[in-house]
Design a protein around this motif. Structure first.
Motif, short mmCIF file in Angstrom:
data_model
loop_
_atom_site.label_atom_id
_atom_site.label_comp_id
_atom_site.label_asym_id
_atom_site.label_seq_id
_atom_site.Cartn_x
_atom_site.Cartn_y
_atom_site.Cartn_z
N THR A 48 25.66 -3.82 -29.55
CA THR A 48 25.01 -3.64 -30.85
C THR A 48 23.49 -3.56 -30.67
N ALA A 49 22.96 -4.45 -29.85
CA ALA A 49 21.51 -4.45 -29.62
C ALA A 49 21.08 -3.19 -28.87
N PHE A 50 21.81 -2.83 -27.83
CA PHE A 50 21.41 -1.65 -27.05
C PHE A 50 21.44 -0.39 -27.93
N ASP A 51 22.42 -0.31 -28.83
CA ASP A 51 22.52 0.88 -29.68
C ASP A 51 21.33 1.01 -30.62
N LEU A 52 20.70 -0.12 -30.97
CA LEU A 52 19.53 -0.05 -31.86
C LEU A 52 18.25 0.36 -31.13
N MET A 53 18.25 0.21 -29.81
CA MET A 53 17.01 0.47 -29.05
C MET A 53 16.64 1.94 -29.06
N LEU A 54 15.34 2.19 -28.92
CA LEU A 54 14.87 3.56 -28.72
C LEU A 54 15.49 4.08 -27.42
N LYS A 55 15.79 5.36 -27.38
CA LYS A 55 16.29 5.93 -26.12
C LYS A 55 15.24 5.74 -25.03
N GLY A 56 15.63 5.25 -23.89
CA GLY A 56 14.69 5.12 -22.77
C GLY A 56 13.94 3.82 -22.71
#
Ligand code: NAD
Length: 339
Positions: free
Chosen positions: A218-226
């Motif tokens: 869930t957290a990784f999906d919210l992050m900006l790409k890269g």
């Protein structure tokens, strides 16, 4: 006081012996880590000193108590390997080194960032082979980037100060906001907003029930790409399998870790002539945008000296005072309080 020092590393003895010139305890060094299988070595020692990979479970504490040990002193700030409720049950005092050169860890987090960013490790290897090409070595300026800091305690604050010096914008997430940081321009946000806005995220919170696998799908999906994620805190704050997926789908552009969920079986050991049976760390190492160091962020001359001095001072305090600084106690609500 008779003190059994468990998990003694080759570099520590000199620092502990030097610190003991003032404290004058009777120190015995064991290379073994302390756990239920080795606890009999503690017979006759009122104090034991341990490191993070020692397993201070309820059964170890009960056995220590039967053997006459009264105090456990951690040569670390973190204490997630100690069953504190069991310590309370068996009237065992637990002490730690709450702060030892937080700059050592903060500076290592910056070293991970700049190595991943400016690829100095790759350039070093290339040049040694007479390859002076700069292809694929492009980095980015830190100036102007948004850096998310999770946990603005002693290490997080030292880290914020360094990144402010680079000209970064700092957003932070903590259960307690720090006024000094706010006055310096650090903006506190929710965890979700920090994920949405940061180019680089550095983890400096402890491992607790609330932070275990805080960085998950869930957290990784919210992050900006890269996004670049740096962890010098505790491995299990990141769900490593989810991190691998995020590296594959590009949400994680870089991962720099000094700590790893399964590090007990690997770190601090020379496994170069064996087969490492941990497929997860092997998978992580297969990414060229992942950098792993073996829990050495603390490992500076200054920090090791302070750890030795404070550990022996803790034992001296224990001998003299009913309640000592650096003792870890849990209050009635079962939360850990510092005194
Ligand atoms: P600290 O207690 O000074 O700061 C921790 C901060 O995290 C506090 O501000 C606290 O409010 C915050 N926090 C607690 N729970 C949180 C949550 N659920 N969400 C967000 N923030 C939360 O500790 P420190 O000295 O700065 O150390 C931080 C961590 O660094 C330690 O717990 C340890 O795990 C790790 N550490 C690693 C190394 C290393 O060599 N890699 C060395 C020392 C410490």
């Amino acid at each position: 006081m008779k003190v059994a020092i468990f998990s003694t590393k080759y570099y520590e003895k000199e620092y502990l012996d030097h610190a003991n010139l003032e404290n004058k305890h009777d120190l015995t060094y064991f290379e073994e880590s302390l756990n239920i299988h080795t606890v009999s070595l503690a017979a006759g020692y009122e104090a034991v000193s341990v490191m993070l990979l020692d397993d201070i479970s309820e059964e170890t504490i009960e056995a220590l108590s039967l053997l006459g040990t009264k105090v456990i002193t951690l040569r670390s700030a973190g204490f997630d390997n100690v069953d504190l409720e069991a310590a309370e049950k068996f009237h065992m005092k637990v002490m730690r080194v709450p702060a030892y050169s937080p700059q050592a860890i903060a500076e290592h987090a910056v070293a991970l960032i700049q190595t991943l960013n400016r690829k100095t490790h790759k350039a070093y290897n290339r040049v040694r082979e007479n390859n002076f090409s700069i292809e694929n070595l492009m980095g980015f300026n830190l100036f102007g980037k948004t850096v998310g800091v999770v946990g603005t305690g002693k290490i997080g604050r030292a880290f914020c100060n360094i990144m402010l010096g680079f000209g970064c914008k700092i957003v932070a997430y903590d259960i307690k906001e720090n006024l000094e940081m706010k006055l310096k321009g650090v903006e506190y946000k929710s965890f979700e907003l920090l994920l949405l806005e940061s180019d680089i995220i550095s983890i400096h919170c402890p491992l607790t029930d609330d932070t275990r696998h805080l960085f998950n799908k869930t957290a990784f999906d919210l992050m900006l790409k890269g996004t670049m994620l740096i962890n010098t805190s505790r491995g299990a704050v990141i769900n490593t399998l989810d991190a691998i997926e995020a590296l594959k789908d590009g949400h994680l552009g870089f991962l720099g870790i000094d700590v790893y969920e399964g590090e007990e079986k690997i770190f601090f050991k020379d496994l170069s002539d064996t087969v490492v049976k941990d497929d997860t760390i092997e998978r992580l190492m297969s990414f060229n945008n992942v950098l792993i160091t073996p829990h050495l962020a603390f490992f500076t001359n200054e920090a090791v000296r302070q750890i030795a001095e404070i550990t022996l001072q803790n034992i001296s305090d224990f001998e003299r005072e009913p309640t000592s600084r650096n003792e870890i106690i849990i209050n009635l609500k079962k939360t850990i309080i510092e005194i």
